[in-house]
Design a protein around this motif. Structure first.
Motif, short mmCIF file in Angstrom:
data_model
loop_
_atom_site.label_atom_id
_atom_site.label_comp_id
_atom_site.label_asym_id
_atom_site.label_seq_id
_atom_site.Cartn_x
_atom_site.Cartn_y
_atom_site.Cartn_z
N GLY A 1 -46.25 5.43 31.86
CA GLY A 1 -47.16 6.38 31.26
C GLY A 1 -46.61 7.11 30.05
N GLU A 2 -45.32 7.05 29.82
CA GLU A 2 -44.73 7.73 28.67
C GLU A 2 -44.92 6.88 27.41
OE1 GLU A 2 -40.30 8.96 27.09
OE2 GLU A 2 -40.75 9.19 29.23
N PRO A 3 -45.46 7.45 26.34
CA PRO A 3 -45.70 6.64 25.13
C PRO A 3 -44.40 6.22 24.48
CG PRO A 3 -46.14 8.96 24.70
CD PRO A 3 -45.91 8.84 26.18
N THR A 4 -44.40 4.99 23.99
CA THR A 4 -43.25 4.49 23.24
C THR A 4 -43.30 5.04 21.82
OG1 THR A 4 -44.42 2.54 22.43
CG2 THR A 4 -43.32 2.35 24.57
N LEU A 5 -42.23 4.81 21.07
CA LEU A 5 -42.23 5.19 19.66
C LEU A 5 -43.34 4.46 18.92
CD1 LEU A 5 -41.04 6.63 17.22
CD2 LEU A 5 -39.32 4.81 17.06
N SER A 6 -43.55 3.18 19.26
CA SER A 6 -44.64 2.42 18.63
C SER A 6 -45.98 3.06 18.92
CB SER A 6 -44.63 0.97 19.13
OG SER A 6 -43.52 0.27 18.64
N ASP A 7 -46.20 3.50 20.17
CA ASP A 7 -47.45 4.18 20.53
C ASP A 7 -47.65 5.43 19.68
OD1 ASP A 7 -47.94 2.34 22.58
OD2 ASP A 7 -46.89 3.56 24.09
N LYS A 8 -46.58 6.20 19.52
CA LYS A 8 -46.68 7.45 18.76
C LYS A 8 -46.98 7.19 17.29
CE LYS A 8 -43.40 9.89 21.79
NZ LYS A 8 -42.05 10.51 21.87
N ILE A 9 -46.35 6.15 16.74
CA ILE A 9 -46.59 5.82 15.33
C ILE A 9 -48.04 5.40 15.12
CG2 ILE A 9 -46.03 4.18 13.50
CD1 ILE A 9 -43.15 4.16 14.63
N MET A 10 -48.56 4.56 16.01
CA MET A 10 -49.95 4.12 15.87
C MET A 10 -50.92 5.28 16.03
SD MET A 10 -50.26 0.34 17.53
CE MET A 10 -49.99 0.92 19.20
N ALA A 11 -50.63 6.17 16.98
CA ALA A 11 -51.50 7.33 17.18
C ALA A 11 -51.51 8.21 15.94
CB ALA A 11 -51.05 8.12 18.41
N ARG A 12 -50.34 8.41 15.34
CA ARG A 12 -50.26 9.23 14.14
C ARG A 12 -51.01 8.57 12.98
NH1 ARG A 12 -50.98 13.67 11.80
NH2 ARG A 12 -49.63 14.17 10.02
N ALA A 13 -50.94 7.24 12.89
CA ALA A 13 -51.66 6.52 11.84
C ALA A 13 -53.17 6.76 11.94
CB ALA A 13 -51.36 5.03 11.91
N ILE A 14 -53.68 6.75 13.15
CA ILE A 14 -55.11 7.00 13.35
C ILE A 14 -55.46 8.44 12.98
CG2 ILE A 14 -56.99 7.00 15.03
CD1 ILE A 14 -55.89 4.21 14.25
N GLU A 15 -54.58 9.38 13.35
CA GLU A 15 -54.80 10.78 12.98
C GLU A 15 -54.87 10.96 11.47
OE1 GLU A 15 -51.60 12.95 14.69
OE2 GLU A 15 -52.36 12.82 16.75
N LEU A 16 -54.10 10.13 10.75
CA LEU A 16 -54.06 10.23 9.28
C LEU A 16 -55.26 9.56 8.61
CD1 LEU A 16 -50.25 9.62 8.72
CD2 LEU A 16 -51.50 11.74 8.28
N GLY A 17 -56.12 8.93 9.40
CA GLY A 17 -57.34 8.36 8.84
C GLY A 17 -57.41 6.86 8.78
N PHE A 18 -56.37 6.17 9.25
CA PHE A 18 -56.44 4.71 9.30
C PHE A 18 -57.32 4.29 10.48
CE2 PHE A 18 -52.54 5.47 6.90
CZ PHE A 18 -52.75 4.64 5.81
N ASP A 19 -57.96 3.15 10.35
CA ASP A 19 -58.88 2.70 11.41
C ASP A 19 -58.21 1.80 12.44
OD1 ASP A 19 -61.68 3.67 10.56
OD2 ASP A 19 -60.83 2.88 8.72
N ARG A 20 -57.18 1.10 12.03
CA ARG A 20 -56.42 0.25 12.97
C ARG A 20 -54.96 0.29 12.56
NH1 ARG A 20 -60.66 0.63 14.84
NH2 ARG A 20 -61.99 -0.90 15.93
N ILE B 1 -42.23 9.11 11.00
CA ILE B 1 -41.26 8.20 11.62
C ILE B 1 -39.85 8.76 11.47
CG2 ILE B 1 -40.26 5.88 11.54
CD1 ILE B 1 -43.02 4.88 10.59
N HIS B 2 -39.54 9.28 10.28
CA HIS B 2 -38.24 9.91 10.06
C HIS B 2 -38.01 11.05 11.05
CE1 HIS B 2 -36.78 7.86 6.51
NE2 HIS B 2 -37.89 8.07 5.87
N ALA B 3 -39.01 11.93 11.14
CA ALA B 3 -38.87 13.11 11.99
C ALA B 3 -38.78 12.73 13.46
CB ALA B 3 -40.05 14.06 11.75
N GLU B 4 -39.54 11.73 13.86
CA GLU B 4 -39.59 11.35 15.27
C GLU B 4 -38.30 10.68 15.73
OE1 GLU B 4 -41.72 11.54 18.81
OE2 GLU B 4 -42.27 12.32 16.85
N THR B 5 -37.68 9.90 14.89
CA THR B 5 -36.48 9.16 15.29
C THR B 5 -35.22 9.98 15.13
OG1 THR B 5 -36.23 8.21 13.07
CG2 THR B 5 -37.52 6.95 14.68
N GLY B 6 -35.23 10.92 14.19
CA GLY B 6 -34.04 11.70 13.94
C GLY B 6 -32.91 10.87 13.35
#
Length: 398
Positions: free
Chosen positions: A24-43, A137-142
């Motif tokens: 149930g814990e989101p992966t880094l890939s999950d977080k990146i895709m979710a942020r992309a959608i928040e920024l207005g991308f459709d897929r 991505i920079h901020a999330e990975t450190g």
């Protein structure tokens, strides 16, 4: 694509389970895709970087000269076919889609403009959002994580990459087709020097026996499934080509001033396409009432006023005036329209400084026809000094 190829692609590009990740814990890939959608991308999807599968076909296409005068496509071969060569250290690619669909491309004033160019320049809009995603991505990975955003500004086969990432398949019209949102999408990518979890299996080709795009192309530019001869494509002719449009192809351009969407409009996968609600891609009000006659007479200040921060700038001012002459010739063919003939005559004999445009105006006069047009061509034949324009005048008089 065979079933075995699809199966192999699914195994290599699908989600890879992480035994150490709590359920149930989101992966880094999950977080990146979710942020992309928040920024207005459709897929959004993530795929390991590597050499693209159609690299050899692309190089063969170039050898056949089907890229026309787009010589930039014949440079940086290895960069185009392998993201790891384009940016040192690249190990993963975040691939993004942004819907730009508009319900109509023909505007009230008579201009038909490809849907992607109705609003602001997509390069500027998408770059801003990709930079935000890269910062996330920079901020999330450190980590000191290198990223490079791109959207048709870098030498890379984006449609191939998007298909490899599982965002759709390359259809017979050579466009990426997403089964949910169709093909009216910009493709963008962020190259990352981290090993990110792949997110999607590849999508099998679902065009089947359909050939609507091939059958509908006015200039027969789709020479075989997914293979375009750019030299015959209306988008190439009205945007990328800097010289004369071949006379045999001018009538086939119809009323297209900038680009062409025919092979997408007829595609069944776009029958349920939803118009983009993104403010950046809405039709500019200044375009709605713009006429062919006005565009033919544009000077540099007009060009800057209308097309600043617009993808339409790609065609250049003289290219747009050239295109306007062709569309006027097609729209008023054999009409003998007095006002059109008068306008074309003034531009040919007095006002048009560019030989390229004068040549196409001469052609348009021949198409419109009538005694007045014939008289203007006769007068121009005696006054014109440019050899190219002289040849166009002679052809228009035949």
């Amino acid at each position: 694509m065979s079933s075995s190829e699809v199966s192999g692609a699914e195994q290599s590009s699908g989600e890879q389970p992480d035994a150490n990740k709590p359920e149930g814990e989101p992966t880094l890939s999950d977080k990146i895709m979710a942020r992309a959608i928040e920024l207005g991308f459709d897929r959004a999807a993530i795929v390991p970087a590597g050499r693209l599968k159609h690299a050899e076909q692309y190089l063969e296409w170039l050898k056949e000269g089907r890229h026309g005068a787009m010589n930039y496509l014949d440079r940086h071969h290895e960069l185009r076919v392998d993201p790891t060569k384009m940016e040192e250290g690249t190990r993963s690619v975040v691939v993004l889609l942004k819907n730009y669909y508009r319900e109509a491309d023909l505007l009230a004033g008579g201009l038909r403009i490809a849907r992607y160019a109705h609003g602001d320049d997509y390069h500027d809009t998408l770059w801003e959002r990709m930079r935000e995603l890269a910062a996330f991505i920079h901020a999330e990975t450190g980590a000191d994580c290198g990223t490079r955003p791109a959207t048709d500004t870098a030498p890379i086969l984006e449609r191939d990459l998007a298909a490899l990432a599982g965002l759709g398949w390359v259809g017979k019209n050579a466009m990426l087709i997403n089964p949910e949102i169709g093909s009216f999408s910009f493709i963008a990518e962020v190259l990352v020097d981290l090993d990110l979890e792949a997110t999607h299996p590849m999508v099998p080709d679902r065009c089947g026996t359909c050939s609507k795009c091939i059958d509908a192309c006015p200039t027969n530019a789709i020479i075989s499934p997914a293979v375009i001869d750019a030299r015959r494509c209306i988008s190439y002719l009205t945007i990328e080509l800097r010289g004369p449009i071949p006379r045999a192809l001018r009538p086939l351009i119809g009323d297209h001033i900038f680009g062409c969407d025919i092979c997408q409009v007829v595609c069944p996968w776009n029958s349920k396409a939803e118009p983009s609600e993104d403010a950046s891609f809405q039709t500019r009000e200044i375009y709605r009432s713009l006429t062919l006659q006005r565009l033919l007479c544009f000077d540099l200040p007009d060009y800057v006023e209308h097309f600043s921060k617009s993808a339409i700038k790609r065609a250049k001012l003289r290219g747009l005036r050239r295109n306007a002459a062709v569309v006027i010739g097609n729209t008023f063919a054999q009409s003998g329209d007095e006002s059109i003939v008068e306008l074309l005559g003034e531009r040919l004999l007095k006002d048009e400084p560019e030989p390229l445009v004068r040549g196409h105006i001469a052609w348009a006069l021949g198409q419109v026809g009538g005694d007045a047009a014939a008289q203007i061509l006769c007068e121009a034949a005696g006054a014109e000094q440019d050899p190219y324009v002289q040849e166009e005048i002679r052809a228009a008089q035949r």
